[in-house]
Write a protein that holds these residues in place. Sequence first.
Motif, PDB file in Angstrom:
ATOM      1  N   THR A   1      -2.539  -0.734  -6.708  1.00 39.92           N
ATOM      2  CA  THR A   1      -3.706  -0.925  -5.937  1.00 39.92           C
ATOM      3  C   THR A   1      -4.052   0.397  -4.762  1.00 39.92           C
ATOM      4  O   THR A   1      -3.928   1.454  -5.420  1.00 39.92           O
ATOM      5  N   SER A   2      -3.721   0.399  -3.705  1.00 41.72           N
ATOM      6  CA  SER A   2      -3.719   1.344  -2.861  1.00 41.72           C
ATOM      7  C   SER A   2      -3.173   0.751  -1.497  1.00 41.72           C
ATOM      8  O   SER A   2      -3.256   0.065  -1.018  1.00 41.72           O
ATOM      9  N   GLY A   3      -2.615   2.021  -0.817  1.00 40.66           N
ATOM     10  CA  GLY A   3      -2.335   1.807   0.536  1.00 40.66           C
ATOM     11  C   GLY A   3      -3.812   1.556   1.436  1.00 40.66           C
ATOM     12  O   GLY A   3      -4.733   2.081   1.030  1.00 40.66           O
TER      13      GLY A   3
ATOM     14  N   PRO B   1      -8.893   5.219   9.840  1.00 43.04           N
ATOM     15  CA  PRO B   1      -9.753   6.644   9.203  1.00 43.04           C
ATOM     16  C   PRO B   1      -9.755   6.689   7.625  1.00 43.04           C
ATOM     17  O   PRO B   1     -10.727   6.945   7.110  1.00 43.04           O
ATOM     18  N   VAL B   2      -8.617   6.535   7.014  1.00 39.59           N
ATOM     19  CA  VAL B   2      -8.296   6.622   5.622  1.00 39.59           C
ATOM     20  C   VAL B   2      -9.243   5.607   4.645  1.00 39.59           C
ATOM     21  O   VAL B   2      -9.698   5.700   3.624  1.00 39.59           O
ATOM     22  N   GLY B   3      -8.956   4.399   5.367  1.00 46.93           N
ATOM     23  CA  GLY B   3      -9.805   3.310   4.728  1.00 46.93           C
ATOM     24  C   GLY B   3     -11.295   3.514   4.966  1.00 46.93           C
ATOM     25  O   GLY B   3     -12.149   3.017   3.890  1.00 46.93           O
ATOM     26  N   LEU B   4     -11.882   3.864   5.996  1.00 46.27           N
ATOM     27  CA  LEU B   4     -13.231   4.294   6.085  1.00 46.27           C
ATOM     28  C   LEU B   4     -13.735   5.179   5.036  1.00 46.27           C
ATOM     29  O   LEU B   4     -14.416   5.083   4.478  1.00 46.27           O
ATOM     30  N   LEU B   5     -12.935   6.420   4.712  1.00 44.76           N
ATOM     31  CA  LEU B   5     -13.077   7.325   3.977  1.00 44.76           C
ATOM     32  C   LEU B   5     -13.236   6.695   2.618  1.00 44.76           C
ATOM     33  O   LEU B   5     -14.101   7.083   1.768  1.00 44.76           O
TER      34      LEU B   5
ATOM     35  N   THR C   1       4.083  -8.075  -8.972  1.00 44.27           N
ATOM     36  CA  THR C   1       4.433  -6.717  -8.290  1.00 44.27           C
ATOM     37  C   THR C   1       3.404  -6.077  -7.735  1.00 44.27           C
ATOM     38  O   THR C   1       2.508  -5.479  -8.734  1.00 44.27           O
ATOM     39  N   ILE C   2       3.161  -5.784  -6.507  1.00 41.65           N
ATOM     40  CA  ILE C   2       1.668  -5.032  -6.154  1.00 41.65           C
ATOM     41  C   ILE C   2       2.245  -3.814  -5.546  1.00 41.65           C
ATOM     42  O   ILE C   2       3.095  -3.745  -4.552  1.00 41.65           O
ATOM     43  N   ILE C   3       2.062  -2.628  -6.039  1.00 40.38           N
ATOM     44  CA  ILE C   3       2.270  -1.272  -5.374  1.00 40.38           C
ATOM     45  C   ILE C   3       0.992  -0.663  -4.946  1.00 40.38           C
ATOM     46  O   ILE C   3       0.087  -0.441  -5.549  1.00 40.38           O
ATOM     47  N   ARG C   4       1.270  -0.219  -3.502  1.00 44.26           N
ATOM     48  CA  ARG C   4       0.285   0.358  -2.761  1.00 44.26           C
ATOM     49  C   ARG C   4       0.714   1.787  -2.581  1.00 44.26           C
ATOM     50  O   ARG C   4       1.299   2.055  -1.515  1.00 44.26           O
ATOM     51  N   PRO C   5       0.219   2.657  -3.437  1.00 46.26           N
ATOM     52  CA  PRO C   5       0.715   4.096  -3.216  1.00 46.26           C
ATOM     53  C   PRO C   5      -0.303   4.615  -2.053  1.00 46.26           C
ATOM     54  O   PRO C   5      -1.252   3.979  -1.885  1.00 46.26           O
TER      55      PRO C   5
ATOM     56  N   GLU D   1       4.010  -0.604  -0.017  1.00 48.50           N
ATOM     57  CA  GLU D   1       3.666   0.647  -0.026  1.00 48.50           C
ATOM     58  C   GLU D   1       4.831   1.705  -0.441  1.00 48.50           C
ATOM     59  O   GLU D   1       5.740   1.492  -0.217  1.00 48.50           O
ATOM     60  N   MET D   2       4.124   2.944  -0.939  1.00 49.87           N
ATOM     61  CA  MET D   2       5.153   3.934  -1.362  1.00 49.87           C
ATOM     62  C   MET D   2       4.624   5.182  -0.829  1.00 49.87           C
ATOM     63  O   MET D   2       3.648   5.558  -0.993  1.00 49.87           O
ATOM     64  N   TYR D   3       5.651   6.057  -0.462  1.00 51.65           N
ATOM     65  CA  TYR D   3       5.236   7.468  -0.122  1.00 51.65           C
ATOM     66  C   TYR D   3       6.550   8.377  -0.430  1.00 51.65           C
ATOM     67  O   TYR D   3       7.633   7.923  -0.144  1.00 51.65           O
TER      68      TYR D   3
END
Length: 358
Positions: free
Chosen positions: A206-208, A216-220, A251-255, A307-309
């Motif tokens: 999915t997504s971070g 801010p990143v969520g709004l964008l 398993t949910i991955i939020r990159p 999440e992953m980074y």
Amino acid sequence: LRAAIDVTRARRVSFPRAEVADSELFFLSKIMFRRNHSRTMKRGKAYLGAIFLLSLGAVLSRGFCGGPSLSRGLASRAGQTRSGRFATFAMEGQAMPSRPVAVLGANGRTGRLCVEELAKLGVPVKALTRSGQFKGAESPLVTSVKGDVTDIKALNEELSGCRAVIFAAQYNKNTGNKPSEVDYQGLVNVANVAKELDLERVVAITSGAVTRPYAPVGLLLNVIGNGVLFEKRRGEESLREILKDTGVGYTIIRPGGLKDTEAKGPLKTEFNQGDTIVGSVPRADVAAAAAAAAIAPGTLAGDATFEMYSLDPEEGVGPRPLLPWYNLPSGYESSGPTWAEAFLGLKADKRISPRGFY
């Protein structure tokens, strides 16, 4: 709004207090995207604009709540090693699954890498694409089939006999679909089929910031993606509910921000939980983690969201809090010399937040 101001002014806040503010901000974010209520939408935008300015001011004045500097934080983590009490799940030399792993969205930039990574590990793969033709590297282990996450009948047919499925499909404005049709209903369809066919696991990419649309990143992402984060969150919540107590794991991955660069590997990647930390990560590493989760034995990385980074001191790449009232480190960091050892440090969702605010 008062709660947001309170936590922005504070250098540190307790988790329950921050969670209350997050809940209120999430509600305001939803108001913003109710386009049929123009007056309410304008007010929501004004509130969120104020919150954004408060957050920006706090970031600039306090350096992300007084957290460790980037170089110091990266250097301290770079020297960490996983404790010997953790067992190592080594994929090399291990008997690979005889049943295939299905990849949905196999022609996407991340999905294609998932297919290729599984093939490298010696795992048979079903690459499901809209056209029925896989555009990635050819391999005798890869079978191209036609499949769409919006077509539940086709999913039933093509996922039959599979061990697990990786959901790498996502909204694309060029296809004519809406985020609700792919990121929400598509994942619901996959969860229902996985439950019916008794697959071992669903791995969803999915997504971070999916639970922080007011950041801010969520709004964008919501503005340019027509509210895509809201649909991704609905999809995550439905996946958990549908597969609860069924024996089918997830398993949910939020990159973080996805980069089309070479993989850095598990030693230069970190997992986190709680959706409070953000960073960037190569798609290749996301694909490798997804492939490892799809064939992981037992409950390893099961029923977990993370999440992953990337974490690379030499390049100055590392994590930052999504909003200034989140602490860095969060206390949920996990890493290791292999993806499996990094999985060992993850906590099941119900242990992260009993209230369901993952």
